[in-house]
Design a protein around this motif. Structure first.
Motif, PDB file in Angstrom:
ATOM      1  N   VAL A   1      33.292  40.862  37.709  1.00  0.00           N
ATOM      2  CA  VAL A   1      34.273  40.964  36.621  1.00  0.00           C
ATOM      3  C   VAL A   1      34.095  39.772  35.676  1.00  0.00           C
ATOM      4  O   VAL A   1      34.161  38.623  36.102  1.00  0.00           O
ATOM      5  CB  VAL A   1      35.725  41.023  37.159  1.00  0.00           C
ATOM      6  N   PHE A   2      33.870  40.048  34.418  1.00  0.00           N
ATOM      7  CA  PHE A   2      33.595  39.035  33.402  1.00  0.00           C
ATOM      8  C   PHE A   2      34.657  37.933  33.407  1.00  0.00           C
ATOM      9  O   PHE A   2      35.854  38.228  33.422  1.00  0.00           O
ATOM     10  CB  PHE A   2      33.552  39.717  32.032  1.00  0.00           C
ATOM     11  N   GLN A   3      34.207  36.678  33.431  1.00  0.00           N
ATOM     12  CA  GLN A   3      35.058  35.482  33.352  1.00  0.00           C
ATOM     13  C   GLN A   3      35.904  35.214  34.605  1.00  0.00           C
ATOM     14  O   GLN A   3      36.494  34.156  34.728  1.00  0.00           O
ATOM     15  CB  GLN A   3      36.013  35.564  32.145  1.00  0.00           C
ATOM     16  N   LEU A   4      36.007  36.172  35.520  1.00  0.00           N
ATOM     17  CA  LEU A   4      36.952  36.018  36.626  1.00  0.00           C
ATOM     18  C   LEU A   4      36.282  35.969  37.999  1.00  0.00           C
ATOM     19  O   LEU A   4      36.952  36.092  39.019  1.00  0.00           O
ATOM     20  CB  LEU A   4      37.973  37.177  36.623  1.00  0.00           C
ATOM     21  N   GLU A   5      34.945  35.780  38.063  1.00  0.00           N
ATOM     22  CA  GLU A   5      34.297  35.903  39.372  1.00  0.00           C
ATOM     23  C   GLU A   5      34.007  34.587  40.078  1.00  0.00           C
ATOM     24  O   GLU A   5      33.550  34.597  41.215  1.00  0.00           O
ATOM     25  CB  GLU A   5      33.041  36.772  39.286  1.00  0.00           C
ATOM     26  N   SER A   6      34.271  33.431  39.453  1.00  0.00           N
ATOM     27  CA  SER A   6      34.035  32.175  40.168  1.00  0.00           C
ATOM     28  C   SER A   6      35.053  32.035  41.308  1.00  0.00           C
ATOM     29  O   SER A   6      36.140  32.621  41.270  1.00  0.00           O
ATOM     30  CB  SER A   6      34.170  30.981  39.222  1.00  0.00           C
TER      31      SER A   6
END
Length: 349
Positions: free
Chosen positions: A58-63
């Motif tokens: 998921v873009f921007q939310l996977e860290s």
């Protein structure tokens, strides 16, 4: 800027291609989805998935840090994702625990002055965007929008002389609106600390929209989404392994490469039980080359290969060399023709 030029930044986002590829896979089986034009930001399944921290891909939310935060936040509206994208950076990050606590009702929403409420109510009293600083300067200290933008820039650049002038002006303007100097100074300090790292709301909203689109596709069409993600990361074995684990965690099998079943890229197969599986791409096998594998798939259009000899006869040896044959054999791509991999590998010449 000083010579009258305007700089534009254009971001090339691989994620947009992942979205387009997922939608194409869905179109191929008669499902029409256009997340860009038709997103309503109200899909319960999407927010449930995000609240569990299932954000691989998921873009921007996977860290890992973002996954931990989103589990605590439990977003249920697009504004929460916009705020998270804006706050997840040095400085503003300190405000995230308060945002989460206020959203989930564990802390009371408070404002340094009542005039801040209409500006910060959407973000539970937490200064979140550069626009917040500009609106505070405008509403509490009488700045024009142009002057408020100059204040935001001065804060960002930490220009001491300019900041001293702005501080005096802000406190004086606030005083004219009945705000005590001590409270005005406190608000200015908060804004100054925040503005150096603050994020533009339009920027955060655009990122959050793409984040939501990818989350929506993953929540509703996980096999197609992970398949498209794997195709876009075909050259990165570490990412492919992460996606493989994610697929299997979601109950989606990843089938081995096969010269008779695989495409040059990753594909979705549907079993007799109606469950999807992802077929490993021939082009993702190391040191074989995607173009060469496209030719293998092309050679198969008249029907599956019947034997190794049939494969050798139909595939151009100039395009698929000995090394490619060896790597395909080692990966098990010929198991459908001869399950003895060592024998196939030894016979590559």
């Amino acid at each position: 800027e000083t010579v009258g030029l305007v700089k534009f930044d254009f971001l090339g986002l691989k994620t947009l291609t992942v979205i387009a590829e997922t939608e194409k896979l869905l179109e191929d089986r008669g499902i029409h989805v256009r997340t860009g034009e038709e997103t309503k930001f109200d899909d319960r399944k999407t927010y449930d998935m995000l609240s569990k921290g299932e954000t691989i891909g998921v873009f921007q939310l996977e860290s890992q840090g973002m996954r931990d935060l989103i589990r605590r936040l439990k977003p249920d509206r697009i504004e929460d994702i916009i705020a998270l994208v804006a706050l997840y950076r040095p400085g503003p990050m300190d405000s995230i625990p308060r945002y989460i606590a206020c959203k989930n009702g564990r802390e009371e929403v408070t404002y340094t002055h009542p005039m801040l409420e209409p500006i910060l109510s959407d973000t539970y009293g937490v200064m979140t965007y550069q626009e917040d600083v500009m609106m505070i300067a405008r509403e509490l200290a009488g700045y024009s929008l142009g002057d408020a933008d100059l204040l935001r820039r001065a804060m960002g650049k930490k220009d001491k002389d300019e900041m001293a002038r702005q501080r005096a002006r802000f406190i004086a303007g606030a005083g004219e609106r009945g705000i005590p100097a001590g409270i005005a100074e406190d608000i200015f300090e908060q804004a100054d600390k925040f503005a150096g790292y603050g994020f533009n709301k339009g920027h955060a909203a655009a990122y959050a929209q793409v984040a939501y689109q990818t989350a929506f596709l993953k929540a509703n069409y996980p096999a197609d989404f992970i398949c498209a993600s794997m195709t876009l990361d075909m050259g990165d074995t570490t990412k492919l392994n992460i996606f493989r684990q994610e697929a299997e965690g979601l109950g989606i099998k990843v089938l081995p490469p096969s010269v008779n079943a695989s495409g040059a890229v990753f594909t979705v197969e549907w079993g007799d039980d109606g469950r999807p599986a992802i077929r490993y791409a021939l082009g993702a096998v190391r040191n074989v080359g995607r173009q060469a594998m496209e030719r293998v798939v092309e050679a198969r259009k008249d029907g599956p290969f019947k034997s190794l000899f049939d494969f050798a006869r139909r595939v151009d040896a100039k395009l698929v060399n000995k090394r490619a044959i060896e790597n395909l054999a080692a990966a098990g791509a010929f198991d459908c023709l001869n399950p003895n991999r060592a024998q196939v590998f030894a016979a590559a010449e």
